[in-house]
Design an enzyme around this catalytic site. Structure first.
Site, PDB file in Angstrom:
ATOM      1  N   ARG A  16      -7.935  11.219  -5.925  1.00 37.45           N
ATOM      2  CA  ARG A  16      -9.195  10.638  -5.456  1.00 37.45           C
ATOM      3  C   ARG A  16     -10.302  11.674  -5.247  1.00 37.45           C
ATOM      4  O   ARG A  16     -11.477  11.326  -5.196  1.00 37.45           O
ATOM      5  CB  ARG A  16      -8.937   9.852  -4.163  1.00 37.45           C
ATOM      6  CG  ARG A  16      -8.371   8.462  -4.399  1.00 37.45           C
ATOM      7  CD  ARG A  16      -9.435   7.483  -4.905  1.00 37.45           C
ATOM      8  NE  ARG A  16     -10.215   6.966  -3.772  1.00 37.45           N
ATOM      9  CZ  ARG A  16     -11.451   7.300  -3.505  1.00 37.45           C
ATOM     10  NH1 ARG A  16     -12.070   8.152  -4.286  1.00 37.45           N
ATOM     11  NH2 ARG A  16     -12.083   6.793  -2.481  1.00 37.45           N
ATOM     12  N   ARG A  64       0.821  -1.216   0.000  1.00 40.51           N
ATOM     13  CA  ARG A  64       0.000   0.000   0.000  1.00 40.51           C
ATOM     14  C   ARG A  64       0.853   1.264   0.000  1.00 40.51           C
ATOM     15  O   ARG A  64       0.532   2.231   0.697  1.00 40.51           O
ATOM     16  CB  ARG A  64      -0.942   0.022   1.208  1.00 40.51           C
ATOM     17  CG  ARG A  64      -1.997  -1.058   1.178  1.00 40.51           C
ATOM     18  CD  ARG A  64      -3.232  -0.617   0.422  1.00 40.51           C
ATOM     19  NE  ARG A  64      -4.163  -1.721   0.270  1.00 40.51           N
ATOM     20  CZ  ARG A  64      -5.338  -1.803   0.861  1.00 40.51           C
ATOM     21  NH1 ARG A  64      -5.730  -0.846   1.652  1.00 40.51           N
ATOM     22  NH2 ARG A  64      -6.113  -2.829   0.635  1.00 40.51           N
ATOM     23  N   TYR A  70     -14.396 -12.678   0.540  1.00 36.67           N
ATOM     24  CA  TYR A  70     -15.177 -11.481   0.154  1.00 36.67           C
ATOM     25  C   TYR A  70     -16.464 -11.879  -0.559  1.00 36.67           C
ATOM     26  O   TYR A  70     -17.525 -11.287  -0.343  1.00 36.67           O
ATOM     27  CB  TYR A  70     -14.334 -10.554  -0.730  1.00 36.67           C
ATOM     28  CG  TYR A  70     -13.345  -9.725   0.059  1.00 36.67           C
ATOM     29  CD1 TYR A  70     -13.762  -8.597   0.756  1.00 36.67           C
ATOM     30  CD2 TYR A  70     -12.009 -10.089   0.142  1.00 36.67           C
ATOM     31  CE1 TYR A  70     -12.861  -7.843   1.500  1.00 36.67           C
ATOM     32  CE2 TYR A  70     -11.100  -9.344   0.884  1.00 36.67           C
ATOM     33  CZ  TYR A  70     -11.538  -8.219   1.560  1.00 36.67           C
ATOM     34  OH  TYR A  70     -10.662  -7.476   2.307  1.00 36.67           O
ATOM     35  N   ARG A 111      -3.953   6.505   0.620  1.00 36.87           N
ATOM     36  CA  ARG A 111      -4.547   7.694   1.247  1.00 36.87           C
ATOM     37  C   ARG A 111      -3.595   8.545   2.078  1.00 36.87           C
ATOM     38  O   ARG A 111      -3.857   9.711   2.323  1.00 36.87           O
ATOM     39  CB  ARG A 111      -5.715   7.268   2.137  1.00 36.87           C
ATOM     40  CG  ARG A 111      -6.936   6.938   1.331  1.00 36.87           C
ATOM     41  CD  ARG A 111      -8.204   7.205   2.121  1.00 36.87           C
ATOM     42  NE  ARG A 111      -9.344   7.113   1.233  1.00 36.87           N
ATOM     43  CZ  ARG A 111      -9.915   8.155   0.639  1.00 36.87           C
ATOM     44  NH1 ARG A 111      -9.432   9.367   0.838  1.00 36.87           N
ATOM     45  NH2 ARG A 111     -10.947   8.001  -0.157  1.00 36.87           N
ATOM     46  N   ASP A 168      -6.633  -3.482  -7.440  1.00 35.41           N
ATOM     47  CA  ASP A 168      -7.148  -4.060  -6.202  1.00 35.41           C
ATOM     48  C   ASP A 168      -7.402  -5.549  -6.405  1.00 35.41           C
ATOM     49  O   ASP A 168      -7.763  -5.971  -7.514  1.00 35.41           O
ATOM     50  CB  ASP A 168      -8.441  -3.373  -5.759  1.00 35.41           C
ATOM     51  CG  ASP A 168      -8.732  -3.662  -4.295  1.00 35.41           C
ATOM     52  OD1 ASP A 168      -8.257  -2.900  -3.431  1.00 35.41           O
ATOM     53  OD2 ASP A 168      -9.401  -4.678  -4.018  1.00 35.41           O
TER      54      ASP A 168
HETATM   55  O1  1CP Z   1       0.491   0.546  -3.356  1.00 38.73           O
HETATM   56  C1  1CP Z   1      -0.373  -0.357  -3.289  1.00 38.73           C
HETATM   57  O2  1CP Z   1      -0.139  -1.405  -2.673  1.00 38.73           O
HETATM   58  C2  1CP Z   1      -1.687  -0.073  -3.893  1.00 38.73           C
HETATM   59  C3  1CP Z   1      -2.360  -1.160  -4.622  1.00 38.73           C
HETATM   60  C4  1CP Z   1      -3.340  -1.977  -3.777  1.00 38.73           C
HETATM   61  C5  1CP Z   1      -3.187  -3.314  -3.418  1.00 38.73           C
HETATM   62  C6  1CP Z   1      -1.968  -4.192  -3.630  1.00 38.73           C
HETATM   63  C7  1CP Z   1      -4.602  -1.560  -3.310  1.00 38.73           C
HETATM   64  C8  1CP Z   1      -5.162  -0.206  -3.441  1.00 38.73           C
HETATM   65  N1  1CP Z   1      -5.238  -2.651  -2.749  1.00 38.73           N
HETATM   66  C9  1CP Z   1      -4.390  -3.714  -2.781  1.00 38.73           C
HETATM   67  C10 1CP Z   1      -4.638  -5.091  -2.321  1.00 38.73           C
HETATM   68  C11 1CP Z   1      -5.800  -5.370  -1.467  1.00 38.73           C
HETATM   69  N2  1CP Z   1      -7.076  -4.896  -1.546  1.00 38.73           N
HETATM   70  C12 1CP Z   1      -5.793  -6.345  -0.437  1.00 38.73           C
HETATM   71  C13 1CP Z   1      -4.601  -7.197  -0.070  1.00 38.73           C
HETATM   72  C14 1CP Z   1      -3.622  -6.411   0.697  1.00 38.73           C
HETATM   73  C15 1CP Z   1      -4.001  -6.223   2.141  1.00 38.73           C
HETATM   74  O3  1CP Z   1      -4.075  -7.234   2.830  1.00 38.73           O
HETATM   75  O4  1CP Z   1      -4.197  -5.070   2.526  1.00 38.73           O
HETATM   76  C16 1CP Z   1      -7.064  -6.381   0.144  1.00 38.73           C
HETATM   77  C17 1CP Z   1      -7.504  -7.260   1.297  1.00 38.73           C
HETATM   78  C18 1CP Z   1      -7.879  -5.478  -0.565  1.00 38.73           C
HETATM   79  C19 1CP Z   1      -9.324  -5.210  -0.356  1.00 38.73           C
HETATM   80  C20 1CP Z   1      -9.638  -3.776  -0.156  1.00 38.73           C
HETATM   81  N3  1CP Z   1      -9.451  -2.792  -1.074  1.00 38.73           N
HETATM   82  C21 1CP Z   1     -10.182  -3.162   1.001  1.00 38.73           C
HETATM   83  C22 1CP Z   1     -10.708  -3.897   2.198  1.00 38.73           C
HETATM   84  C23 1CP Z   1      -9.724  -4.211   3.223  1.00 38.73           C
HETATM   85  C24 1CP Z   1     -10.430  -4.984   4.337  1.00 38.73           C
HETATM   86  O5  1CP Z   1     -10.099  -4.716   5.498  1.00 38.73           O
HETATM   87  O6  1CP Z   1     -11.286  -5.845   4.066  1.00 38.73           O
HETATM   88  C25 1CP Z   1     -10.263  -1.800   0.773  1.00 38.73           C
HETATM   89  C26 1CP Z   1     -10.756  -0.712   1.698  1.00 38.73           C
HETATM   90  C27 1CP Z   1      -9.781  -1.563  -0.533  1.00 38.73           C
HETATM   91  C28 1CP Z   1      -9.693  -0.273  -1.235  1.00 38.73           C
HETATM   92  C29 1CP Z   1      -8.339   0.166  -1.604  1.00 38.73           C
HETATM   93  N4  1CP Z   1      -7.464  -0.570  -2.370  1.00 38.73           N
HETATM   94  C30 1CP Z   1      -6.321   0.157  -2.603  1.00 38.73           C
HETATM   95  C31 1CP Z   1      -6.494   1.424  -1.925  1.00 38.73           C
HETATM   96  C32 1CP Z   1      -5.520   2.555  -1.937  1.00 38.73           C
HETATM   97  C33 1CP Z   1      -7.753   1.405  -1.312  1.00 38.73           C
HETATM   98  C34 1CP Z   1      -8.400   2.542  -0.534  1.00 38.73           C
HETATM   99  C35 1CP Z   1      -9.284   3.252  -1.501  1.00 38.73           C
HETATM  100  C36 1CP Z   1      -9.457   4.694  -1.154  1.00 38.73           C
HETATM  101  O7  1CP Z   1     -10.049   4.919  -0.087  1.00 38.73           O
HETATM  102  O8  1CP Z   1      -8.999   5.537  -1.925  1.00 38.73           O
END
Ligand code: 1CP
Length: 351
Positions: free
Chosen positions: A47, A34, A159, A38, A83
């Site tokens: 965003r 990540r 999910y 944000r 994602d």
């Molecule tokens: O730099 C990076 O790593 C960005 C790319 C990236 C990756 C690799 C994002 C952007 N998401 C992910 C993977 C991801 N998404 C995972 C596996 C990694 C981890 O364990 O954190 C998971 C579980 C998700 C699912 C997901 N996407 C959630 C839910 C998390 C949960 O607790 O269930 C959420 C909130 C997101 C949205 C998301 N994805 C990425 C970002 C920057 C965001 C936030 C979106 C925003 O608010 O702008």
């Protein structure tokens, strides 16, 4: 054509790629899960103009966000902005991201008919990810490898079944125990969709693949073996070594050997484990990635440096350590602290 081959040679010799293959390098490579998100003002600006899904589906913007994070932090690898849940949309599950509750699946999987109703994923439906990778590969410096990724079968199934994020994975596990045949059919479906998706990412220009099994740590080792392992193994085998694989799970201390058996050149470790002990348990037969607690980045420089030193000492200059957090950068993290960590690791790990 010649340029392309030269570029790949440069890329393949970078500290990050060398560590993925268990080779030595002049310093320990670092990138952060990540790293684009944000906590970064540039990301928040983008965003403000577009929703999260739209950002993922606009290759120019996904490329911009990916490259900006690398340039701003000075990390050794990029991860494509996307994602793990994107693949659920072309399955017909319906995917939404809400500001308050995070991801929502509109048509959760609850009974056998829901599994049969899932659509076969045409990789073309995810072509925006391939396009973003192509653009990013061109925009990135020639010595910065690009990581492609997907969600692992268990985490994606959770999910689909829960309909979003979950704490105890109660519906997921009940489904797994009550209907093992349907469970395996669901994971088969996810793996069948993920194989061409990952191959497409490598073909588009990703040098490494990370498989995120973020929530598999809610299972014990026997259940991992019975319900998960073969599916992950099949996914990794299907890549046929086309790119190194980093296999990550959160809170999966008790599953490390099982995850290693499923496959991966590098195993991701979270901060709950001792890196030295875990690597030894894995008999150094793979690399390890990790494992700073992301909340350390909320503290101060002297604590960050102390903890970075400790992790480097645990890795003891062994070949195959990739420095990372144990999970993603938290939204409230000061960017300066992240940059400080990257500088620390580079300075302290020079051999
Ligand atoms: O730099 C990076 O790593 C960005 C790319 C990236 C990756 C690799 C994002 C952007 N998401 C992910 C993977 C991801 N998404 C995972 C596996 C990694 C981890 O364990 O954190 C998971 C579980 C998700 C699912 C997901 N996407 C959630 C839910 C998390 C949960 O607790 O269930 C959420 C909130 C997101 C949205 C998301 N994805 C990425 C970002 C920057 C965001 C936030 C979106 C925003 O608010 O702008």
């Amino acid at each position: 054509m010649t340029t392309r081959i030269v570029d790949q040679t440069d890329l393949l010799n970078t500290p990050f790629m060398r560590a993925c293959r268990g080779e030595d390098s002049h310093s320990t490579p670092i990138w952060l899960m990540r790293q684009a998100g944000r906590y970064m003002a540039e990301y928040r600006n983008v965003r403000e103009k577009v929703g999260f899904l739209e950002l993922c589906k606009t290759p120019d913007l996904a490329c911009e966000v990916t490259v900006t994070a690398v340039e701003k932090l000075g990390v050794d690898a990029a991860i494509i902005f996307a994602d793990i849940l994107l693949i659920l949309e072309p399955m017909g599950a319906g995917l939404q991201f809400t500001a308050k509750d995070g991801p929502l699946i509109n048509k959760p999987v609850r009974v056998a008919e829901d599994v049969t109703a899932l659509k076969k994923v045409d990789p073309e439906s995810l072509s925006f990810v391939f396009e973003a990778i192509k653009k990013t590969r061109q925009a990135l410096r020639k010595d910065i490898p690009l990581i492609g990724f997907c969600g692992a079968p268990f985490t994606l199934a959770s999910y689909l079944i829960e309909g979003g994020s979950s704490k105890h994975f109660a519906k997921t596990k009940k489904f797994m125990y009550d209907s093992p045949k349907t469970w395996h059919a669901l994971l088969d479906h996810i793996v069948e969709a993920s194989i061409p998706y990952l191959l497409g990412q490598v073909e588009a220009g990703a040098q490494v693949i990370q498989i995120f099994d973020s929530w598999v740590g809610c299972l014990g080792p026997d259940d991992y073996d019975a319900y998960v392992k073969e599916h992950v193994a099949k996914l990794i085998r299907a890549l046929g070594g086309i790119a190194p694989v980093i296999h990550f799970g959160l809170a999966s201390n008790s599953l490390l050997l099982q995850m290693q058996a499923a496959g991966g050149d590098v195993i991701g470790l979270d901060w709950r484990v001792d890196l030295a002990e875990s690597w030894s348990k894995l008999e150094y037969r793979c690399g390890v990635q990790g494992n700073l607690d992301p909340t350390v980045l909320l503290s101060n420089r002297s604590e960050i440096e102390k903890q970075a030193r400790k992790i480097l000492a645990k890795a003891a200059n062994r070949q195959g350590h990739i420095f990372n957090l144990g999970h993603g950068v938290l939204p409230e993290t000061p960017v300066d602290n992240v940059r400080f960590l990257v500088d620390c690791v580079k300075r302290l790990s020079v051999r």
